[in-house]
Write a protein that holds these residues in place. Structure first.
Motif, PDB file in Angstrom:
ATOM      1  N   VAL A 304      96.693  49.213  53.475  1.00  0.00           N
ATOM      2  CA  VAL A 304      96.326  49.158  54.892  1.00  0.00           C
ATOM      3  C   VAL A 304      95.268  50.208  55.217  1.00  0.00           C
ATOM      4  N   GLY A 308      91.671  49.164  56.373  1.00  0.00           N
ATOM      5  CA  GLY A 308      91.338  49.643  57.708  1.00  0.00           C
ATOM      6  C   GLY A 308      90.109  50.538  57.701  1.00  0.00           C
ATOM      7  N   SER A 312      86.678  49.962  59.583  1.00  0.00           N
ATOM      8  CA  SER A 312      86.370  51.030  60.526  1.00  0.00           C
ATOM      9  C   SER A 312      84.962  51.576  60.281  1.00  0.00           C
TER      10      SER A 312
END
Length: 341
Positions: A304, A308, A312
């Motif tokens: 994750v 992410g 991002s």
């Protein structure tokens, strides 16, 4: 950006992640050699970051007619948007699911100080930390940026000495006299920025070259020094070995040059650093309230965090950075990947 530095930046970020995994999932109780290493030495990733920061800032400003104001705008455009986003996201999550963040308390004044990079006592009572606690390093970064901005008023050859004098005055004279931020800035870790500047000066003069065996020996020696440790100030215990590690990796640049994968890992490292605590807190909640085993949750959180951070970087960091540069007319000749935290 030097690809070797990108690799080191990524390794440092994930070392910090490992350290916080041991804190949040295992309460720093190690059960094997790797866990013990992460508990005892995982924090050294921050020292590597600080040395790299000094190096990158010096190289990014070399041979450029930057005013202090323009320099600070470029720095803020690079690091602030993502930090503000994750700080506000944490505040919203705390309000929506307080049980997931039992160590976090919200006070408007503290949130504002956190957003402004001003050190302040955390209302939860565990020291001088911003709301997003990993942001304590950014408070040091911002101090360094401000002082380096002043140093831009002098010739490049004198900037190291100007920054060194200003750091000494702020951290060891003015800060203690006025008790700024409860002594937050009186920390020898700030010297690691200067180590990075020195490496940048050496690199610019072509002095960061070495035979393969010597560079590898430097890496081994630096890692051994970090592992062994010593009862000395942090700047000596972890800072000097981190500087040796950085300069040794820079000497290996020809072996890494052109690697897109390593560059991508380095690009995502800032987002890894900012978002990992939020993910790990959610993982801890699942362990405590849903009966998920910690060793099952670790790889889930790693995936994750990695995914992410990738999104991002490309959506949040890169996108907002380009927009802000356009709004303020900042230098477009400097590639985004060179303007790294």
């Amino acid at each position: 950006m030097l690809i070797s530095v990108q690799l080191l930046r990524a390794l440092a970020a994930w070392l910090v992640v490992g350290h916080h995994v041991m804190q949040l999932f295992f309460n720093f109780e190690a059960h094997n050699a790797l866990e013990d290493l992460l508990v005892e030495k995982g924090g050294a990733g921050v020292d590597v970051f600080f040395v790299i920061s000094g190096l990158v800032i010096f190289l990014a400003s070399a041979d450029k007619a930057l005013t202090p104001w323009r320099f600070m705008l470029m720095r803020l455009a690079r690091i602030a948007p993502a930090y503000w986003f994750y700080t506000l996201l944490l505040a919203l999550l705390v309000m929506a699911m307080p049980s997931m963040f039992p160590d976090v308390q919200l006070e408007l004044s503290h949130v504002l100080l956190s957003m402004l990079f001003i050190p302040a006592q955390n209302p939860a009572g565990y020291g001088v930390y911003p709301l997003l606690d990993v942001g304590w390093t950014l408070n040091f970064e911002m101090l360094f940026y401000c002082l380096f901005a002043v140093a831009l008023l002098v010739r490049e050859a004198y900037r190291l000495w100007v920054v060194a004098v200003l750091l000494y005055l702020v951290c060891y004279v003015i800060g203690p006299f006025f008790d700024l931020a409860d002594g937050f800035y009186r920390n020898d870790i700030v010297l690691e920025f200067l180590m990075g500047v020195v490496i940048g000066m050496l690199y610019r003069r072509g002095l960061c070259r070495a035979r393969l065996w010597l560079a590898l020996l430097g890496i081994v020696a630096a890692l051994a020094a970090i592992y062994q440790g010593a009862d000395v100030p942090r700047a000596l215990e972890w800072g000097v070995p981190s500087a040796v590690l950085v300069i040794s990796c820079v000497a290996l640049e020809p072996y890494f040059h052109g690697s897109r994968f390593i560059k991508m890992l380095g690009d995502c490292s800032y987002s890894v650093y900012l978002l990992h605590v939020l993910v790990l807190c959610a993982g801890r909640w699942a362990i405590e309230h849903r009966g998920v085993g910690p060793y099952t949750m670790v790889p889930v959180c790693i995936v994750v965090i990695a995914l992410g951070a990738f999104f991002s970087y490309h959506v949040l960091e890169k996108g907002t950075h380009r927009r802000i540069k356009h709004w303020f007319g900042l230098d477009e000749s400097m590639p985004f990947s060179r303007q790294r935290h």
